[in-house]
Scaffold this motif. Structure first.
Motif, PDB file in Angstrom:
ATOM      1  N   ILE A 107     -33.585  31.811  -5.694  1.00 54.83           N
ATOM      2  CA  ILE A 107     -32.350  31.907  -6.454  1.00 54.83           C
ATOM      3  C   ILE A 107     -32.230  30.701  -7.381  1.00 54.83           C
ATOM      4  O   ILE A 107     -32.407  29.567  -6.956  1.00 54.83           O
ATOM      5  N   GLU A 108     -31.905  30.959  -8.649  1.00 56.29           N
ATOM      6  CA  GLU A 108     -31.694  29.856  -9.587  1.00 56.29           C
ATOM      7  C   GLU A 108     -30.315  29.265  -9.316  1.00 56.29           C
ATOM      8  O   GLU A 108     -29.315  29.978  -9.278  1.00 56.29           O
ATOM      9  N   ASP A 109     -30.263  27.978  -9.115  1.00 52.67           N
ATOM     10  CA  ASP A 109     -29.027  27.292  -8.764  1.00 52.67           C
ATOM     11  C   ASP A 109     -28.939  26.010  -9.566  1.00 52.67           C
ATOM     12  O   ASP A 109     -29.892  25.579 -10.196  1.00 52.67           O
ATOM     13  N   ARG A 120     -34.027  27.678  -5.344  1.00 53.36           N
ATOM     14  CA  ARG A 120     -33.864  27.423  -3.922  1.00 53.36           C
ATOM     15  C   ARG A 120     -34.031  28.737  -3.176  1.00 53.36           C
ATOM     16  O   ARG A 120     -33.858  29.812  -3.754  1.00 53.36           O
ATOM     17  N   ASP A 126     -25.864  35.140  -1.077  1.00 55.88           N
ATOM     18  CA  ASP A 126     -26.393  35.320  -2.428  1.00 55.88           C
ATOM     19  C   ASP A 126     -26.482  36.788  -2.793  1.00 55.88           C
ATOM     20  O   ASP A 126     -26.728  37.651  -1.959  1.00 55.88           O
TER      21      ASP A 126
END
Length: 164
Positions: A107-109, A120, A126
């Motif tokens: 996941i782009e965070d 991450r 999510d």
């Protein structure tokens, strides 16, 4: 028993307020139903699904296969932006399996302390990550047509589960 009678009454009320006025449209000679632009659609047959019965039981194996097909085939184009991994707990996965499934997705965070975005492992809260960053990228990759989101497709199409 009274709850069932109340539910039946609500269905009848819904049918009288929504279905009856819509049915008058079909009584007009030469009228046709247009869905998704000007494309005419034929009659969708009604199937007797197990989840429409009184006890509303879902076929867990079929839901697992459906998720697997989405993950392996459909997710290359279609998003499921309204589906979180926590929604899969109790339906097709245990909590441990859903956490493992979420952790496989990166996941782009961010941004972090330096203002950069980072990847991450996913957690249960999510959303299933989309295949494209935005709608413009989706249109560019699909000859100008953005693929529909599949998380609400059953409610968005006439015929509901029979449409699929």
């Amino acid at each position: 028993m009274y709850q069932r009678a109340i539910l039946y009454g609500k269905k009848m009320l819904l049918g009288a307020t929504v279905a009856a006025p819509a049915a008058t449209l079909f009584m007009v000679p030469g009228a046709s139903v247009a869905i998704a632009g000007d494309v005419e659609q034929s009659h969708i047959p009604h199937y007797h699904w197990e989840f429409e019965k009184f006890n509303k039981c879902y076929d867990v194996a079929a839901m697992r296969r459906g998720y697997q097909v989405y993950k392996e085939v459909c997710s290359s184009c279609h998003s499921m932006k309204y589906l979180c991994y926590r929604h899969l707990v109790g339906l097709i996965f245990t909590e441990k399996q859903a956490k493992r499934e979420a952790a496989q997705a990166m996941i782009e965070d961010g941004p972090d302390d330096e203002g950069e975005m980072f990847l991450r492992p996913g957690v249960l809260t999510d959303v299933v990550p989309p295949p494209y960053k935005n709608e413009q990228a989706a249109r560019a990759a699909n000859s100008g047509a953005a693929p529909p989101d599949l998380s609400i497709i059953v409610g968005a199409r006439r015929g509901g589960p029979n449409y699929l």
